[in-house]
Design an enzyme around this catalytic site. Sequence first.
Site, PDB file in Angstrom:
ATOM      1  CE  LYS A  55      -3.895  -2.267   2.313  1.00  0.00           C
ATOM      2  NZ  LYS A  55      -4.785  -2.357   3.501  1.00  0.00           N
ATOM      3  CD  GLN A  99      -3.524  -4.195   6.376  1.00  0.00           C
ATOM      4  OE1 GLN A  99      -3.664  -3.067   5.891  1.00  0.00           O
ATOM      5  NE2 GLN A  99      -3.969  -5.263   5.772  1.00  0.00           N
ATOM      6  CG  ASP A 122      -9.177   0.912   5.657  1.00  0.00           C
ATOM      7  OD1 ASP A 122      -8.802   0.364   4.613  1.00  0.00           O
ATOM      8  OD2 ASP A 122      -8.570   0.818   6.743  1.00  0.00           O
TER       9      ASP A 122
HETATM   10  N1  GUN Z   1      -6.991  -6.113   6.421  1.00  0.00           N
HETATM   11  C1  GUN Z   1      -7.440  -6.780   5.339  1.00  0.00           C
HETATM   12  N2  GUN Z   1      -8.028  -5.931   4.472  1.00  0.00           N
HETATM   13  C2  GUN Z   1      -7.954  -4.698   5.025  1.00  0.00           C
HETATM   14  C3  GUN Z   1      -8.376  -3.409   4.592  1.00  0.00           C
HETATM   15  O1  GUN Z   1      -8.968  -3.215   3.528  1.00  0.00           O
HETATM   16  N3  GUN Z   1      -8.084  -2.384   5.460  1.00  0.00           N
HETATM   17  C4  GUN Z   1      -7.459  -2.569   6.637  1.00  0.00           C
HETATM   18  N4  GUN Z   1      -7.242  -1.511   7.410  1.00  0.00           N
HETATM   19  N5  GUN Z   1      -7.064  -3.761   7.068  1.00  0.00           N
HETATM   20  C5  GUN Z   1      -7.299  -4.809   6.254  1.00  0.00           C
END
Ligand code: GUN
Length: 292
Positions: A55, A99, A122
Amino acid sequence: MAVLINGTELAKKVKAEVRLGAEAMVEALGEEARPDMTLIVFEGDPVSRSLVAMKARDCEAAGIVPTVVELPDETTEEELFALIERLNADEKVTAILCQLPVPPHVSTKKLLNLISPEKDVDGFSARLDGDITDLAACTPAGVIRMLDEYGIEVAGKHCVVVGRSNIVGKPMAAQLLMRDATVTVCHSKTRDLASFTRQADVLIVAAGHAGLITADMVKDGAAVIDVGMNYVEGRLAGDVDFEGVSQKAAFISPVPGGVGPMTRAYLLKNALRLSAEKHGMGGTAVGSRPNE
Ligand code: GUN
């Protein structure tokens, strides 16, 4: 044979839009207006760390400045929440992501509630009473863009969502309702799943169960979007039996190369959007709306 919905190619287009938007912000308001994202990750989880690293690289490629904060697994809930509160209050910080999953001693619900909605990149705090111009959770936003881009109309259609998670199934259903679809949400306790999926004009599967949807469960000419991410014998696989279902559906998204890249692209779109709103440029000027 179904048309392949190519998430990898479409994600490149979305990322290019974000990059242009980010540069437009900088050109109009100076380097301080460059979008940024703070990514928090617990260091004991190698999968989470590698996802966050990806990311952060995505951010850099799109003209967004990433800051990665790695926390020891022993970090207490209190310490994490104090960090979030500091980031919420810091005017320089525009977008925050923690995350998931977090260690068991941290409440995910409290954590997500604590991240300020103005900084929630998110889009997990998107409200059910919102509308299509609001910032949306990344996966549903990415799916809607895939449908739009391939001319798949949802208004008045029967959309069946398999999965009821807070981060995909529920917000997906809400996004479809906002676009005038008739929506059925199925889940692990649904009896006779096939009787519902066979009615779907648009079938969106986010169950986390490899091979759950087979050709006999799909209507001829349906659009099938596979949100599943399962590791089977070390390989990434979706929830849909691609070989069989692609003989019957009119459109199908593959795994890998479907929804996954679009989720990542819409995280960047959301970061641009939060930054644009912070600087009073929300909306069309920088192409930051979810579905532009
Ligand atoms: N863990 C798995 N997918 C995601 C996501 O889209 N955002 C976050 N913050 N954690 C995740």
